[in-house]
Design a protein around this motif. Structure first.
Motif, PDB file in Angstrom:
ATOM      1  N   PRO A 175      70.357  95.840  25.701  1.00  0.00           N
ATOM      2  CA  PRO A 175      71.389  96.655  26.326  1.00  0.00           C
ATOM      3  C   PRO A 175      71.896  96.286  27.796  1.00  0.00           C
ATOM      4  N   VAL A 176      71.184  95.179  28.287  1.00  0.00           N
ATOM      5  CA  VAL A 176      71.517  94.962  29.826  1.00  0.00           C
ATOM      6  C   VAL A 176      71.417  93.609  29.966  1.00  0.00           C
ATOM      7  N   HIS A 177      72.439  92.712  29.418  1.00  0.00           N
ATOM      8  CA  HIS A 177      72.464  91.353  29.699  1.00  0.00           C
ATOM      9  C   HIS A 177      73.504  91.196  30.744  1.00  0.00           C
ATOM     10  N   ALA A 178      72.905  91.191  32.039  1.00  0.00           N
ATOM     11  CA  ALA A 178      73.900  91.062  32.994  1.00  0.00           C
ATOM     12  C   ALA A 178      74.364  89.446  33.250  1.00  0.00           C
ATOM     13  N   GLY A 179      75.318  89.539  34.363  1.00  0.00           N
ATOM     14  CA  GLY A 179      75.907  88.327  34.591  1.00  0.00           C
ATOM     15  C   GLY A 179      75.026  87.366  35.387  1.00  0.00           C
ATOM     16  N   ASP A 180      75.519  86.470  36.050  1.00  0.00           N
ATOM     17  CA  ASP A 180      74.797  85.582  36.828  1.00  0.00           C
ATOM     18  C   ASP A 180      73.912  86.205  37.777  1.00  0.00           C
ATOM     19  N   PRO A 181      72.506  85.992  37.813  1.00  0.00           N
ATOM     20  CA  PRO A 181      71.484  86.760  38.323  1.00  0.00           C
ATOM     21  C   PRO A 181      71.959  86.528  39.880  1.00  0.00           C
ATOM     22  N   GLY A 320      64.801  83.893  35.067  1.00  0.00           N
ATOM     23  CA  GLY A 320      63.836  84.558  35.789  1.00  0.00           C
ATOM     24  C   GLY A 320      62.468  84.351  35.192  1.00  0.00           C
ATOM     25  N   LEU A 321      61.733  85.439  35.371  1.00  0.00           N
ATOM     26  CA  LEU A 321      60.077  85.397  34.788  1.00  0.00           C
ATOM     27  C   LEU A 321      60.044  86.409  33.615  1.00  0.00           C
ATOM     28  N   SER A 322      59.004  86.236  32.933  1.00  0.00           N
ATOM     29  CA  SER A 322      58.767  87.435  31.919  1.00  0.00           C
ATOM     30  C   SER A 322      58.736  88.766  32.375  1.00  0.00           C
ATOM     31  N   TRP A 323      58.575  88.998  33.733  1.00  0.00           N
ATOM     32  CA  TRP A 323      58.389  90.185  34.168  1.00  0.00           C
ATOM     33  C   TRP A 323      59.377  90.575  34.951  1.00  0.00           C
ATOM     34  N   ALA A 324      60.133  89.560  35.450  1.00  0.00           N
ATOM     35  CA  ALA A 324      61.541  89.959  36.260  1.00  0.00           C
ATOM     36  C   ALA A 324      62.616  88.924  35.650  1.00  0.00           C
ATOM     37  N   ARG A 325      63.156  89.562  34.561  1.00  0.00           N
ATOM     38  CA  ARG A 325      64.018  89.046  33.833  1.00  0.00           C
ATOM     39  C   ARG A 325      65.451  88.646  34.629  1.00  0.00           C
ATOM     40  N   ALA A 326      66.074  87.528  34.336  1.00  0.00           N
ATOM     41  CA  ALA A 326      67.315  87.501  34.729  1.00  0.00           C
ATOM     42  C   ALA A 326      68.405  86.715  33.833  1.00  0.00           C
ATOM     43  N   TRP A 327      68.969  87.343  33.014  1.00  0.00           N
ATOM     44  CA  TRP A 327      69.844  86.929  31.760  1.00  0.00           C
ATOM     45  C   TRP A 327      71.206  86.271  32.246  1.00  0.00           C
ATOM     46  N   HIS A 328      71.330  85.344  31.565  1.00  0.00           N
ATOM     47  CA  HIS A 328      72.775  84.560  31.638  1.00  0.00           C
ATOM     48  C   HIS A 328      72.973  83.956  30.562  1.00  0.00           C
ATOM     49  N   TYR A 329      74.441  84.206  30.171  1.00  0.00           N
ATOM     50  CA  TYR A 329      74.915  83.399  29.155  1.00  0.00           C
ATOM     51  C   TYR A 329      75.988  82.144  29.572  1.00  0.00           C
ATOM     52  N   ALA A 330      75.476  80.907  28.927  1.00  0.00           N
ATOM     53  CA  ALA A 330      76.334  79.794  29.245  1.00  0.00           C
ATOM     54  C   ALA A 330      76.689  79.035  28.051  1.00  0.00           C
ATOM     55  N   VAL A 331      77.436  77.802  27.963  1.00  0.00           N
ATOM     56  CA  VAL A 331      77.618  77.094  26.744  1.00  0.00           C
ATOM     57  C   VAL A 331      77.268  75.871  27.049  1.00  0.00           C
ATOM     58  N   LEU A 332      76.449  75.386  26.031  1.00  0.00           N
ATOM     59  CA  LEU A 332      76.084  73.909  26.139  1.00  0.00           C
ATOM     60  C   LEU A 332      76.886  73.186  25.693  1.00  0.00           C
ATOM     61  N   ASP A 338      67.830  60.200  27.517  1.00  0.00           N
ATOM     62  CA  ASP A 338      67.500  59.345  28.289  1.00  0.00           C
ATOM     63  C   ASP A 338      67.351  59.731  29.742  1.00  0.00           C
ATOM     64  N   ALA A 339      68.350  60.490  30.143  1.00  0.00           N
ATOM     65  CA  ALA A 339      68.489  60.990  31.500  1.00  0.00           C
ATOM     66  C   ALA A 339      67.594  62.377  31.528  1.00  0.00           C
ATOM     67  N   GLY A 340      67.371  62.882  30.517  1.00  0.00           N
ATOM     68  CA  GLY A 340      66.604  64.116  30.475  1.00  0.00           C
ATOM     69  C   GLY A 340      67.387  65.356  31.080  1.00  0.00           C
ATOM     70  N   GLU A 341      68.715  65.282  30.671  1.00  0.00           N
ATOM     71  CA  GLU A 341      69.406  66.633  31.213  1.00  0.00           C
ATOM     72  C   GLU A 341      70.486  66.943  30.030  1.00  0.00           C
ATOM     73  N   VAL A 342      70.996  68.149  30.359  1.00  0.00           N
ATOM     74  CA  VAL A 342      71.967  68.974  29.278  1.00  0.00           C
ATOM     75  C   VAL A 342      73.079  69.238  30.420  1.00  0.00           C
ATOM     76  N   LEU A 343      74.334  69.444  29.802  1.00  0.00           N
ATOM     77  CA  LEU A 343      75.597  69.752  30.538  1.00  0.00           C
ATOM     78  C   LEU A 343      75.892  71.185  30.011  1.00  0.00           C
ATOM     79  N   LEU A 344      76.334  72.201  30.928  1.00  0.00           N
ATOM     80  CA  LEU A 344      76.833  73.650  30.472  1.00  0.00           C
ATOM     81  C   LEU A 344      77.970  73.935  31.087  1.00  0.00           C
ATOM     82  N   ARG A 345      78.742  74.717  30.565  1.00  0.00           N
ATOM     83  CA  ARG A 345      79.769  75.694  31.169  1.00  0.00           C
ATOM     84  C   ARG A 345      79.054  76.809  31.623  1.00  0.00           C
ATOM     85  N   SER A 346      78.876  76.885  33.003  1.00  0.00           N
ATOM     86  CA  SER A 346      77.982  77.936  33.346  1.00  0.00           C
ATOM     87  C   SER A 346      78.404  78.864  34.563  1.00  0.00           C
TER      88      SER A 346
END
Length: 506
Positions: A175-181, A320-332, A338-346
């Motif tokens: 019920p509480v998926h806030a925006g960018d933390p 965030g952490l398991s006891w201090a959660r910081a929810w955020h939606y993004a788009v992969l 090889d570079a070990g990275e992902v790109l997001l619209r965030s």
């Protein structure tokens, strides 16, 4: 004018309920008149008629009564036949959701009970209390959710780790998926931002070694998975404060070629009182716009394969952490193994590069919740049968019938033997008005699965089409295979079919 329209609507709504009674009353009167007619004929034959009546008068009246008797008998048969038809139409078909429940997918009531039972667990209830949320408040929130929303909550609980803290994370943060933390923190407390960034950096450093999937993909990449891909043409909508949900949803919808306005979507899915957007509302919001929202498997490889297939993936991260959660939606929208990275619209960043191991960790902390929004008839590259069934049934409830038909047909092209999908196709065709095609779909399901619901729906549809003999045979098949769950409905449709058969007999 408003009162007049309301009164007319009320009369219209009562008409179907009153009509069968009127028909049966007329039939009863007809039978009564026929009984009187028979009594008259009998009296004439026994000579007990009044002597004042002449033979010719008696013959004339007898002939008139016979004609009346035949006319009224025909009318009575028609009334009874129509009444039987009305009962058939009112009985309705077995719904796709009912079939899904019988196949192992929880019904809406069972899902709601499951969520409430989880809330009542001692460890979960204690955690709620610690966070200032009473059990009654939590249950009230569950009661306010739609059946579709509860289904997503139940599925999220099922796929989460078993610990109490993880369950609490779902029940409290759904019920509480806030925006960018960073934007949710008070603007007058800049020190919070510094401390939060430090905590996030520390968390990332401590848990970098836990990114098992990233390491596996980099050391042993699948031969059929490209080493790098980017959906550069994916639209970008910079989020405003707390609006990461509407922005991410707009990105996915626009990528699928559907109308996408973050402001309008925000009005539909954003909860101002909780400064965030629910997962369940993200799914429902996509369906309201005409997209089929399908959950993907909870693996990093699955997410990358969707990008390779050209499908942006809406993901929920816990930054965030398991006891201090910081929810955020993004788009992969991209990755480089090889570079070990992902790109997001965030957030406010159009092309955010994030270490793949960091993404894996933050995504897994949300239960690896993610979905792909596509046009009806299209499916994620990694879609699994259970997720497709769930998405199809949910889409049927929100979409116009012919769109649901397209969804079920495309799903059956990949999972041709799934009973729920076959029944969903039949029900959607029926709702679209193509009853002959619906009957064909129900017949195919009945023959392949020996399914009572399929036979029941076939019998009901054939009755409406006027094919009484075939309907009666389908109803007999339904009764032959029906268990306790379907027995009453199977017997009812058989009774209707036999009534129609008897009325048609000479």
């Amino acid at each position: 004018m408003r009162q007049t329209e309301s009164a007319c609507s009320e009369r219209s709504s009562l008409a179907p309920l009153l009509r069968p009674r009127c028909d049966m009353s007329l039939a009863f009167q007809s039978v009564t008149v026929m009984g009187i007619a028979r009594g008259y004929d009998g009296a004439r034959r026994t000579g007990s008629l009044p002597a004042a009546r002449t033979t010719s008068t008696i013959a004339q009246k007898g002939s008139t009564m016979k004609r009346s008797t035949r006319w009224i008998a025909s009318l009575a048969a028609a009334c009874l036949s129509f009444a039987g038809f009305m009962q058939t139409a009112q009985a309705g078909l077995v719904t796709t959701e009912q079939v899904a429940a019988s196949e192992g997918i929880r019904s809406a009531t069972a899902q709601r009970d499951y969520v409430n039972t989880t809330l009542a667990r001692a460890d979960v209830a204690a955690g709620l209390q610690e966070r200032g949320v009473s059990l009654d408040q939590a249950r009230a929130r569950v009661a306010a959710l739609t059946d579709d929303e509860v289904a997503v909550v139940a599925h999220t609980i099922d796929t989460a780790p078993a610990g109490a803290s993880d369950v609490l994370g779902i029940l409290l943060t759904i019920p509480v998926h806030a925006g960018d933390p960073l934007t949710t923190l008070p603007a007058t407390r800049p020190a919070w931002r510094t401390r939060w960034a430090a905590v996030l950096a520390l968390t990332t450093a401590l848990l970098a070694g836990c990114a098992v999937q990233t390491r596996s993909l980099r050391e042993h990449p699948p031969s059929d998975l490209q080493h790098a891909a980017e959906l550069a043409a994916t639209p970008f909508f910079a989020q405003t404060e707390y609006q990461c949900g509407p922005a991410a949803l707009a990105t996915a919808l626009a990528a699928a070629g559907l109308p996408a306005d973050p402001i309008q979507l925000g009005e539909q899915v954003f909860l101002p009182a909780r400064t965030g957007t629910l997962q369940i509302e993200m799914i429902a919001g996509a369906r309201r716009q005409g997209a089929v929202a399908t959950r993907i498997p909870a693996t990093l490889e699955a997410a990358l394969r969707e990008v390779q297939a050209g499908h942006p993936v809406v993901v929920l991260q816990n930054l965030g952490l398991s006891w201090a959660r910081a929810w955020h939606y993004a788009v992969l929208i991209g990755y480089d193994i090889d570079a070990g990275e992902v790109l997001l619209r965030s957030g406010a960043t159009k092309r955010e590069a994030m270490a793949m191991r960091t993404f894996e960790h933050t995504w897994m902390r949300s239960g690896a919740w993610g979905f792909v929004a596509l046009l009806p008839g299209q499916w994620p590259a990694t879609a699994q049968e259970a997720a497709v069934v769930e998405a199809s049934v949910g889409f049927e409830r929100a979409a116009v019938p012919m769109q649901a038909v397209a969804v079920y047909r495309s799903a059956l092209a990949r999972w041709s033997g799934n009973l729920t999908l076959m029944m969903g196709l039949g029900n959607s065709l029926y709702a679209a008005g193509d009853k002959r095609a619906a009957a064909d779909a129900f017949r195919a399901a009945a023959l392949q699965h020996h399914s009572a619901p399929a036979w029941i729906n076939l019998a009901s549809t054939l009755l409406e089409l006027g094919d009484v003999d075939a309907a009666a045979q389908a109803a007999r098949e339904a009764n032959a295979v029906a268990d306790a769950a379907w027995r009453e409905q199977a017997e009812a449709v058989l009774k209707q079919a036999l009534t129609r058969t008897n009325l048609r007999a000479p």
